[in-house]
Design an enzyme around this catalytic site. Sequence first.
Site, PDB file in Angstrom:
ATOM      1  N   LYS A  80      43.155  38.252  26.313  1.00 35.72           N
ATOM      2  CA  LYS A  80      43.827  38.257  27.616  1.00 35.72           C
ATOM      3  C   LYS A  80      45.204  37.641  27.438  1.00 35.72           C
ATOM      4  O   LYS A  80      45.391  36.723  26.634  1.00 35.72           O
ATOM      5  CB  LYS A  80      43.021  37.405  28.608  1.00 35.72           C
ATOM      6  CG  LYS A  80      43.330  37.669  30.048  1.00 35.72           C
ATOM      7  CD  LYS A  80      42.473  38.781  30.623  1.00 35.72           C
ATOM      8  CE  LYS A  80      42.805  39.017  32.086  1.00 35.72           C
ATOM      9  NZ  LYS A  80      41.951  40.047  32.688  1.00 35.72           N
ATOM     10  N   GLY A 179      39.183  40.125  50.015  1.00 33.70           N
ATOM     11  CA  GLY A 179      40.297  40.647  49.209  1.00 33.70           C
ATOM     12  C   GLY A 179      40.319  42.163  49.232  1.00 33.70           C
ATOM     13  O   GLY A 179      39.434  42.810  48.670  1.00 33.70           O
ATOM     14  N   VAL A 180      41.324  42.746  49.903  1.00 29.20           N
ATOM     15  CA  VAL A 180      41.442  44.205  49.932  1.00 29.20           C
ATOM     16  C   VAL A 180      42.726  44.631  49.216  1.00 29.20           C
ATOM     17  O   VAL A 180      43.582  45.311  49.761  1.00 29.20           O
ATOM     18  CB  VAL A 180      41.351  44.780  51.366  1.00 29.20           C
ATOM     19  CG1 VAL A 180      39.927  44.683  51.875  1.00 29.20           C
ATOM     20  CG2 VAL A 180      42.312  44.076  52.314  1.00 29.20           C
ATOM     21  N   GLY A 181      42.864  44.159  47.968  1.00 34.06           N
ATOM     22  CA  GLY A 181      43.954  44.606  47.104  1.00 34.06           C
ATOM     23  C   GLY A 181      43.560  45.926  46.468  1.00 34.06           C
ATOM     24  O   GLY A 181      42.895  46.758  47.096  1.00 34.06           O
ATOM     25  N   VAL A 183      41.337  46.866  44.050  1.00 29.84           N
ATOM     26  CA  VAL A 183      39.909  47.171  43.938  1.00 29.84           C
ATOM     27  C   VAL A 183      39.245  47.132  45.310  1.00 29.84           C
ATOM     28  O   VAL A 183      38.496  48.047  45.683  1.00 29.84           O
ATOM     29  CB  VAL A 183      39.213  46.170  42.978  1.00 29.84           C
ATOM     30  CG1 VAL A 183      37.710  46.411  42.950  1.00 29.84           C
ATOM     31  CG2 VAL A 183      39.805  46.276  41.580  1.00 29.84           C
TER      32      VAL A 183
END
Length: 353
Positions: A80, A179-181, A183
């Site tokens: 990462k 969280g509605v980013g 994904v």
Amino acid sequence: MTLFDSPAFEAHESVNAFYDEATGLKTIIAVHSTARGPAAGGCRMWPYPTAEAAMEDALRLSRAMSYKNAVADIDHGGGKAVIIGDSKTMKSPALFEAFGRAVDAVGGRYWTAEDVGVSPADLQAARRTTRYVAGLDGHPAASGDPSPVTAEGVFRGLKLAVKRAYGGDISGLTVAIQGVGHVGAFLAEKLHAAGAKLIITDVNQPALDEVAARTGATVVAPDAIFDSKADVFAPCALGGAVTLANLDRLQGRVIAGGANNQLATPEAGEELYRRGLIYAPDYVINGGGIINVAGEIRALDAGAAFDPVWVEGKLSRLMETLDEVFQRSVDEKRPTHVIAGEIARDRIEAARR
Ligand code: NAD
């Protein structure tokens, strides 16, 4: 704490820090394992308060990629990259070209892709200075944004968990999405189309408004998501969503979402199991995106076009593995996160031998 004493170090093969004076780029690239093949994992850009915090995050995330890639059965180890900085103010093509040079200096032992704060457009700039970039558009091997494939895996995995917890399908049940980013928004659409009711939250108001308009979701404040009258909690924001403290507040029996590192502590995983909740281990259910990225690396290495059929085969197999994790948890009376960890470690160890 020094690097080698960090609990997240866990036998990393290498940890590389790069600084570029011209652009101010500060990046850490952690390579946990190349036992199964070159490490693959996204690049996160975040305004870490200290270099130590950035290093801890890189170590934690890169080890998680080793586990995720092993469980997804792709020929990659875990790695990462983190870039220290504010993705809203500090991004430039030059910064990502410098990042590409840093990736290149790791010599092919690490392939990068997108993660929080980094977009496919940023990676296009990195591609000018290294070939070890995937998750792009615009060339025959390209796999595009991995988020829709991640969301597809989360959707299928969530339905598997629902079947085990409630004995039926998702239609008519309520899912609370944190969280509605990238994904979370794709997941919301799929759940809405499948007849689920949605409760959503985010700290980004325009994203919330857009998803609510498309899906008829009820919007709540970020902290209120834990108290939602929902059958499923789907963490799709940042890590640490499931804590000992907020387990008391969850009303449903399923936790299944796209976020990485959902359990704030292993104890939270033990406790939710004790309470009879079904948890889809994060790095199992959200492996669709890295499978898509691996499809691009595979095509690049072969000089071939991207093959969605290969991706679908791996994603289907991953869902079978997730169902095996659920079944073993019942048979062996142990939490799902413990079983998934064992499967991953066994596969990495087998490759090492
Ligand atoms: P994203 O940045 O597009 O979305 C995250 C969303 O969470 C944003 O809209 C953000 O405003 C919101 N958020 C942040 N803090 C919040 C809070 N306290 N409460 C509510 N909402 C909050 O990122 P993404 O690509 O959708 O990824 C989401 C998660 O899934 C991350 O943990 C990421 O590591 C993981 N993941 C993503 C992929 C992928 O393919 N994109 C693959 C595997 C795992």
